[in-house]
Write a protein that holds these residues in place. Structure first.
Motif, short mmCIF file in Angstrom:
data_model
loop_
_atom_site.label_atom_id
_atom_site.label_comp_id
_atom_site.label_asym_id
_atom_site.label_seq_id
_atom_site.Cartn_x
_atom_site.Cartn_y
_atom_site.Cartn_z
N PRO A 75 0.82 -1.22 0.00
CA PRO A 75 0.00 0.00 0.00
C PRO A 75 0.85 1.26 0.00
O PRO A 75 1.70 1.45 0.87
N ILE A 76 0.63 2.10 -0.98
CA ILE A 76 1.44 3.32 -1.11
C ILE A 76 1.02 4.34 -0.04
O ILE A 76 -0.14 4.39 0.37
N GLY A 77 1.98 5.14 0.40
CA GLY A 77 1.70 6.15 1.42
C GLY A 77 2.10 7.54 0.96
O GLY A 77 2.38 7.77 -0.21
N ILE A 78 2.12 8.46 1.90
CA ILE A 78 2.53 9.83 1.63
C ILE A 78 3.83 10.12 2.37
O ILE A 78 4.24 9.37 3.27
N ASP A 79 4.48 11.20 2.00
CA ASP A 79 5.65 11.68 2.74
C ASP A 79 5.14 12.62 3.82
O ASP A 79 4.87 13.80 3.55
N VAL A 80 4.99 12.11 5.03
CA VAL A 80 4.36 12.89 6.10
C VAL A 80 5.19 14.11 6.45
O VAL A 80 4.66 15.20 6.65
N ASP A 81 6.50 13.95 6.53
CA ASP A 81 7.36 15.09 6.89
C ASP A 81 7.29 16.18 5.81
O ASP A 81 7.24 17.37 6.13
N GLU A 82 7.29 15.76 4.54
CA GLU A 82 7.19 16.74 3.46
C GLU A 82 5.84 17.46 3.51
O GLU A 82 5.76 18.67 3.31
N PHE A 83 4.78 16.71 3.81
CA PHE A 83 3.45 17.32 3.88
C PHE A 83 3.35 18.26 5.08
O PHE A 83 2.75 19.34 4.98
#
Length: 461
Positions: free
Chosen positions: A227-235
Motif C-alpha cells: 500500500p502506497i503512502g505519503i511523505d508525512v514530513d514533506e506534507f
C-alpha cells in the motif's frame, strides 16, 4: 548497488517539489544509484510516422531523464484509447463506460514495444527495473522478448478488479499473461491480491504457491500488497509554510460560524462525487440543525475532459450543487461551494486542517492519498473526522475512519451526522491511531519494501 531504472507513462524531475510525493520518493533511490527514469515526453508529434518517436535525454542531478515523443495516432490509441477508455473504466468496475474499440489494443501493444525497443540499449546488466501502472502492463513481456534478463518489478496504482470483470476485456488472457514476465507485481491492497489469485486459479488454471507466489503459463512470480503512502514530513513542511497557514486562517475567519465538510478529487466517475453531494443533501433534509451551520466545499479538478463520460459527470454535478443551493441556501449561507479547478497543492494542508469532516468516498479507488493527507493535516488537539469509502484501498489500513458505502446515500448521510457530532475524546483517539499508521507505512516504507522484495527475486529468470 544496482542502478534503479523507473519506467512510467510520464516522467518528472524528482528535484522539484511540484513533481509530487511519488517522484520525490522514487528520486531518493534514483539519486543514490545514479538511476534512469524513462517515459513519454508529453509531446505529440502531429506529422510523425506511427511508432517512431525522438528520444530526449537530460540530467536531473545524478538522475538521467529519458523521454520519448509519440505520434498522434499512437497517443490516441495507447493513452486516450486503451489505457483510459478500456483499462481505467474496467479496473474501476465500470464496464458500462468501457469502449472496446479493436484498434486501441494495437496502439497499446505498439507503444509498449516502442518503449521496450528504445529502453533496451540504455540498460546495464545489473539494473533493477521498476515499471509503473496500467499504461505499461505488457512492457516486461516486450523486454523479455528482446532478451532482457534483469529483475523487473511492476506496481499497479489503480485497483485490480475481480476475475469475472477482468474476463470482460477482449484478449484479457494476453494482458494477464504479460504480468508473468515480471518478477514481482505490487498491488495496493490485499483485496487486489485476492482478485489476482482467483484469476490465476480459475482463468489461467494456475497455482497459488507459498509466500504470495503464483505459477501460470510456465512462469512464477510474486504478487503482494504494497500500500502506497505519503511523505508525512514533506506534507507537514508544506503545512507549516505561509501559503498553507494563510489558507487555514482565511477559511477559519470566513467560516467562523460554520462547520466545513471537504472533498478534494479529480472530476472522475470513480470518485463518487454525485453520490457524496446527494448524501449531503439528505443530511440537510434529515437533520435541519445543520442548515446554516454546515458547508460542503467540493473541489473537483478537471481531468480527461475530451472523454464524453467526464462531460456527463460535470453536468450532473453542477446540476446537483445548483439544486441544493437553490433549495436550502440563504442570502448569507451557501450549502455547497463547488470548485471546478485545481487548487494549488501548497494550500491543501491548510484547507484540510480547517475542515471538521474530510470526505473521501470513491466508488472504487486503488488507494486514495487524499485520505492520508487529511489525517496528516489535522490538529491533534482538535482533529477532524475522516469519512472514508470502504471501496478505497486505504480502507484496509485506516480502520479508525468512519467507513461508508458510497452507494448507500441514506447510510452515508447518517455517518456524516455521526462525524459532525463526534465527541472530542473519540476524535483524538481515532486520529492518533490513524496518524500512527500513516507514519509507519509512508511512501518511503512503500519504496523500501517493494525494492527489497524485488532485489530478493532471482538474478535471472
Amino acid at each position: 548497488m544496482s542502478r534503479l531504472v523507473v519506467i512510467s507513462n510520464r516522467v518528472a524531475d524528482p528535484r522539484k517539489a511540484a513533481a509530487g510525493g511519488l517522484a520525490v520518493a522514487l528520486g531518493e533511490s534514483l539519486q543514490q544509484t545514479g538511476g534512469l527514469w524513462f517515459g513519454w515526453s508529453g509531446t505529440i508529434v502531429e506529422d510523425g510516422p506511427t511508432g517512431e518517436g525522438e528520444l530526449h535525454k537530460q540530467q536531473a542531478g545524478k538522475v538521467t531523464l529519458a523521454t520519448l515523443d509519440l505520434s498522434r495516432e499512437d497517443h490516441d490509441s495507447y493513452y486516450l484509447g486503451y489505457s483510459n477508455k478500456v483499462l481505467w473504466p474496467v479496473f474501476h468496475g465500470r464496464l458500462d463506460l468501457a469502449n472496446f474499440e479493436s484498434n486501441y489494443i494495437g496502439g497499446y501493444r505498439r507503444v509498449n514495444q516502442l518503449f521496450a525497443r528504445k529502453l533496451l540499449p540504455l540498460l546495464k546488466d545489473d539494473d533493477i527495473l521498476w515499471v509503473h501502472d496500467y499504461h505499461l502492463i505488457p512492457l516486461a513481456a516486450e523486454l523479455r522478448a528482446m532478451g532482457c534478463r534483469q529483475r523487473i518489478g511492476f506496481f499497479l496504482h489503480i485497483p485490480l478488479p475481480p476475475q469475472i470483470t477482468i474476463a470482460a476485456i477482449p484478449q484479457h488472457e494476453w494482458l494477464m499473461r504479460s504480468l508473468f514476465a515480471y518478477d514481482l507485481v505490487g498491488l495496493q491492497a490485499e483485496q487486489d491480491v485476492e482478485h489476482f489469485r482467483r484469476y490465476v486459479i480459475n482463468e489461467a488454471q494456475g497455482q497459488a504457491l507459498d509466500g504470495d507466489h503464483f505459477r501460470a503459463w510456465g512462469q512464477t512470480l510474486r504478487a503482494s500488497a504494497f500500500p502506497i503512502g505519503i511523505d508525512v514530513d514533506e506534507f507537514n513542511a508544506l503545512a507549516a509554510a505561509k501559503e498553507s497557514r494563510d489558507m487555514f486562517e482565511t477559511m477559519r475567519r470566513e467560516y467562523s460560524q460554520r462547520r466545513l465538510l471537504l472533498g478534494i478529487d479529480r472530476l472522475d466517475y470513480s470518485k463518487g462525487i454525485p453520490q457524496r453531494v446527494q448524501a449531503f443533501r439528505e443530511l440537510l433534509a434529515n437533520y435541519p440543525e445543520n442548515r446554516r451551520s454546515a458547508t460542503l466545499i467540493q473541489i473537483a479538478s478537471p481531468t480527461r475532459e475530451d472523454v464524453d463520460a467526464y462531460g456527463d459527470i460535470r453536468r450532473e454535478l453542477e446540476s446537483l450543487c445548483g439544486a441544493i443551493n437553490g433549495d436550502y441556501g440563504e442570502l448569507d449561507w451557501m450549502p455547497v461551494r463547488y470548485i471546478h479547478r485545481v487548487v494549488a497543492r501548497k494550500r491543501v494542508p491548510g484547507l484540510c486542517r480547517a475542515a471538521a469532516v474530510g470526505l473521501v468516498t470513491p466508488l472504487r479507488d486503488g488507494m486514495n492519498l487524499v485520505a492520508k493527507e487529511y489525517i496528516a493535516a489535522q490538529d491533534p488537539d482538535d482533529p477532524g473526522v475522516l469519512v472514508l469509502s470502504r471501496f478505497a484501498g486505504a480502507a484496509e489500513q485506516l480502520k479508525e475512519a468512519l467507513l461508508v458505502n458510497p452507494y448507500d446515500t441514506h447510510g452515508t448521510a447518517e455517518t456524516l451526522q455521526q462525524a459532525l457530532q463526534m465527541p472530542l475524546a473519540e476524535r483524538r483517539v481515532r486520529h492518533q491511531r490513524l496518524l500512527e499508521r500513516v507514519r509507519e507505512q509512508d511512501v518511503h516504507w512503500w519504496r523500501r519494501s517493494f525494492l527489497e522484495a524485488l532485489r530478493e527475486a532471482p538474478a535471472e529468470r
